[in-house]
Design a protein around this motif. Sequence first.
Motif, PDB file in Angstrom:
ATOM      1  N   GLY A 178       0.979  -1.118  -0.113  1.00 25.51           N
ATOM      2  CA  GLY A 178      -0.069   0.015   0.001  1.00 25.51           C
ATOM      3  C   GLY A 178       0.966   1.113  -0.191  1.00 25.51           C
ATOM      4  N   ALA A 179       0.572   2.157  -0.715  1.00 22.50           N
ATOM      5  CA  ALA A 179       1.315   3.406  -0.829  1.00 22.50           C
ATOM      6  C   ALA A 179       0.290   4.761  -0.822  1.00 22.50           C
ATOM      7  CB  ALA A 179       2.209   3.541  -2.053  1.00 22.50           C
ATOM      8  N   CYS A 218       4.833   8.080   0.536  1.00 25.77           N
ATOM      9  CA  CYS A 218       5.642   8.584  -0.527  1.00 25.77           C
ATOM     10  C   CYS A 218       5.788   9.946  -0.675  1.00 25.77           C
ATOM     11  CB  CYS A 218       5.427   7.956  -1.635  1.00 25.77           C
ATOM     12  SG  CYS A 218       5.396   6.169  -1.931  1.00 25.77           S
ATOM     13  N   GLY A 219       7.324  10.427  -0.632  1.00 27.27           N
ATOM     14  CA  GLY A 219       7.069  11.879  -0.759  1.00 27.27           C
ATOM     15  C   GLY A 219       7.139  12.787   0.484  1.00 27.27           C
ATOM     16  N   ARG A 220       7.485  12.539   1.639  1.00 31.00           N
ATOM     17  CA  ARG A 220       7.500  13.180   2.567  1.00 31.00           C
ATOM     18  C   ARG A 220       8.634  12.844   3.626  1.00 31.00           C
ATOM     19  NH1 ARG A 220       3.078  15.557   4.618  1.00 31.00           N
ATOM     20  NH2 ARG A 220       3.762  15.769   6.994  1.00 31.00           N
ATOM     21  N   ALA A 221       9.124  13.546   4.452  1.00 32.54           N
ATOM     22  CA  ALA A 221      10.042  13.267   5.504  1.00 32.54           C
ATOM     23  C   ALA A 221       9.882  11.689   6.248  1.00 32.54           C
ATOM     24  CB  ALA A 221      10.535  14.093   6.428  1.00 32.54           C
ATOM     25  N   GLY A 222      10.489  10.733   6.171  1.00 35.63           N
ATOM     26  CA  GLY A 222      10.393   9.735   6.903  1.00 35.63           C
ATOM     27  C   GLY A 222       9.959   8.699   5.964  1.00 35.63           C
ATOM     28  N   GLY A 223       9.611   8.949   4.875  1.00 33.48           N
ATOM     29  CA  GLY A 223       8.737   7.935   4.012  1.00 33.48           C
ATOM     30  C   GLY A 223       9.740   7.713   2.889  1.00 33.48           C
ATOM     31  N   PRO A 239      11.617   8.432  -0.662  1.00 32.13           N
ATOM     32  CA  PRO A 239      11.633   9.538  -1.550  1.00 32.13           C
ATOM     33  C   PRO A 239      11.037   9.245  -2.707  1.00 32.13           C
ATOM     34  CG  PRO A 239      13.762   8.603  -0.990  1.00 32.13           C
ATOM     35  CD  PRO A 239      12.986   7.501  -0.383  1.00 32.13           C
ATOM     36  N   ASP A 240      10.482  10.477  -3.486  1.00 33.53           N
ATOM     37  CA  ASP A 240      10.157  10.163  -4.905  1.00 33.53           C
ATOM     38  C   ASP A 240      11.162   9.895  -5.776  1.00 33.53           C
ATOM     39  OD1 ASP A 240       7.628  10.833  -3.828  1.00 33.53           O
ATOM     40  OD2 ASP A 240       7.619  12.730  -4.757  1.00 33.53           O
ATOM     41  N   ARG A 241      10.906   9.067  -6.949  1.00 34.41           N
ATOM     42  CA  ARG A 241      11.961   8.861  -7.932  1.00 34.41           C
ATOM     43  C   ARG A 241      11.426   9.371  -9.323  1.00 34.41           C
ATOM     44  NH1 ARG A 241      14.670   2.981  -6.934  1.00 34.41           N
ATOM     45  NH2 ARG A 241      15.188   3.366  -9.270  1.00 34.41           N
ATOM     46  N   PRO A 242      12.409   9.895 -10.105  1.00 32.98           N
ATOM     47  CA  PRO A 242      13.757  10.096  -9.816  1.00 32.98           C
ATOM     48  C   PRO A 242      14.029  11.141  -8.961  1.00 32.98           C
ATOM     49  CG  PRO A 242      13.347  10.612 -12.048  1.00 32.98           C
ATOM     50  CD  PRO A 242      11.856  10.431 -11.434  1.00 32.98           C
ATOM     51  N   ALA A 243      13.190  12.239  -8.817  1.00 30.56           N
ATOM     52  CA  ALA A 243      13.626  13.390  -8.196  1.00 30.56           C
ATOM     53  C   ALA A 243      12.395  13.917  -7.575  1.00 30.56           C
ATOM     54  CB  ALA A 243      14.101  14.325  -9.101  1.00 30.56           C
ATOM     55  N   PRO A 244      12.530  14.844  -6.425  1.00 26.48           N
ATOM     56  CA  PRO A 244      11.197  15.234  -5.698  1.00 26.48           C
ATOM     57  C   PRO A 244      10.553  16.116  -6.482  1.00 26.48           C
ATOM     58  CG  PRO A 244      13.582  16.124  -4.627  1.00 26.48           C
ATOM     59  CD  PRO A 244      13.603  15.171  -5.922  1.00 26.48           C
ATOM     60  N   GLY A 277       6.027   9.724  -6.882  1.00 24.87           N
ATOM     61  CA  GLY A 277       5.591   8.928  -5.659  1.00 24.87           C
ATOM     62  C   GLY A 277       5.476   7.624  -5.920  1.00 24.87           C
ATOM     63  N   LEU A 278       4.402   7.509  -6.984  1.00 26.33           N
ATOM     64  CA  LEU A 278       4.134   6.144  -7.414  1.00 26.33           C
ATOM     65  C   LEU A 278       5.472   5.213  -7.826  1.00 26.33           C
ATOM     66  CD1 LEU A 278       2.207   3.968  -8.339  1.00 26.33           C
ATOM     67  CD2 LEU A 278       1.858   5.221 -10.332  1.00 26.33           C
ATOM     68  N   ASN A 279       6.268   5.904  -8.563  1.00 22.27           N
ATOM     69  CA  ASN A 279       7.447   5.410  -9.190  1.00 22.27           C
ATOM     70  C   ASN A 279       8.163   4.869  -7.928  1.00 22.27           C
ATOM     71  OD1 ASN A 279       9.164   4.312 -11.085  1.00 22.27           O
ATOM     72  ND2 ASN A 279      10.316   6.236 -11.241  1.00 22.27           N
ATOM     73  N   ALA A 280       8.252   5.591  -6.936  1.00 21.10           N
ATOM     74  CA  ALA A 280       9.169   5.015  -5.557  1.00 21.10           C
ATOM     75  C   ALA A 280       8.390   3.862  -5.123  1.00 21.10           C
ATOM     76  CB  ALA A 280       9.000   6.324  -4.309  1.00 21.10           C
ATOM     77  N   ALA A 281       7.288   3.797  -4.897  1.00 21.84           N
ATOM     78  CA  ALA A 281       6.562   2.836  -4.548  1.00 21.84           C
ATOM     79  C   ALA A 281       6.448   1.372  -5.263  1.00 21.84           C
ATOM     80  CB  ALA A 281       4.995   2.971  -4.230  1.00 21.84           C
ATOM     81  N   LEU A 282       6.871   1.695  -6.888  1.00 19.55           N
ATOM     82  CA  LEU A 282       6.840   0.614  -7.586  1.00 19.55           C
ATOM     83  C   LEU A 282       8.028   0.015  -7.299  1.00 19.55           C
ATOM     84  CD1 LEU A 282       5.110   1.840 -10.712  1.00 19.55           C
ATOM     85  CD2 LEU A 282       4.291  -0.059  -9.433  1.00 19.55           C
ATOM     86  N   HIS A 283       9.070   0.705  -7.265  1.00 18.08           N
ATOM     87  CA  HIS A 283      10.310   0.068  -7.055  1.00 18.08           C
ATOM     88  C   HIS A 283      10.700  -0.583  -5.962  1.00 18.08           C
ATOM     89  CE1 HIS A 283      12.536   1.527 -10.841  1.00 18.08           C
ATOM     90  NE2 HIS A 283      11.757   2.396 -10.824  1.00 18.08           N
TER      91      HIS A 283
END
Length: 175
Positions: A8-9, A52-57, A59-64, A71-77
């Motif tokens: 879940g993301a 995804c995309g905030r401190a403690g979670g 980090p967004d990919r490839p960049a913020p 954010g979805l890309n960070a979760a998929l990876h």
Amino acid sequence: MATGRILGAVLAGGRSSRFGSDKALALMPDGRTLIDHAMAGLAPHVAQVVICGRAGGLPDRPAPDMGPLGGLNAALHHALAHGFDGVLTTGCDMPLYPADLPVALIGEGAAILKDQQLLGWWPATLAPDLDAHLAEANNRSIHGWLDRIGARVVEMPGLVLPNINRSADLANLSS
Ligand SMILES: Nc1nc2c(ncn2[C@@H]2O[C@H](COP(=O)(O)OP(=O)(O)OP(=O)(O)O)[C@@H](O)[C@H]2O)c(=O)[nH]1
């Protein structure tokens, strides 16, 4: 599909410019934050919830600051690296998650709820496709991504979900 293989993301970056302060931390009428509600909505359907995309979670990919697709890309990876079949997503500004949505969404390809593109199901194998999509100039739009992968659109007639963009949206929940 077994819950143990689903991630879940909660997509929780962005600027909250319409809300005027960090909306993830805004309080719902019951005194809990919006992001707590979003996480609790996903939790029964997944083995792990990531933010995804905030401190403690993650980090967004490839960049913020690339929008929700970063954010979805960070979760998929994360899903691909940790053996999850795919990801169920929601936004930190969506306090309600329909309990019957996962059954409707989860299938072979990606799927979203009609008019709620962040309520989606995304097979982990889409990670390289999203890398490629985000590497192309000006490809941050979710519509372009949905077209690219031919995402299914699921309808749940009569379902009305709150989406908190402005402080008035939150005030309306209490009234
Ligand atoms: N991970 C991640 N999530 C994002 C990003 N931008 C928006 N989101 C999330 O996507 C959802 C919808 O965001 P929007 O309301 O369209 O954008 P926002 O930047 O949060 O708010 P506005 O500035 O008012 O448009 C919310 O849950 C946001 O937290 C981003 O760059 N990264």
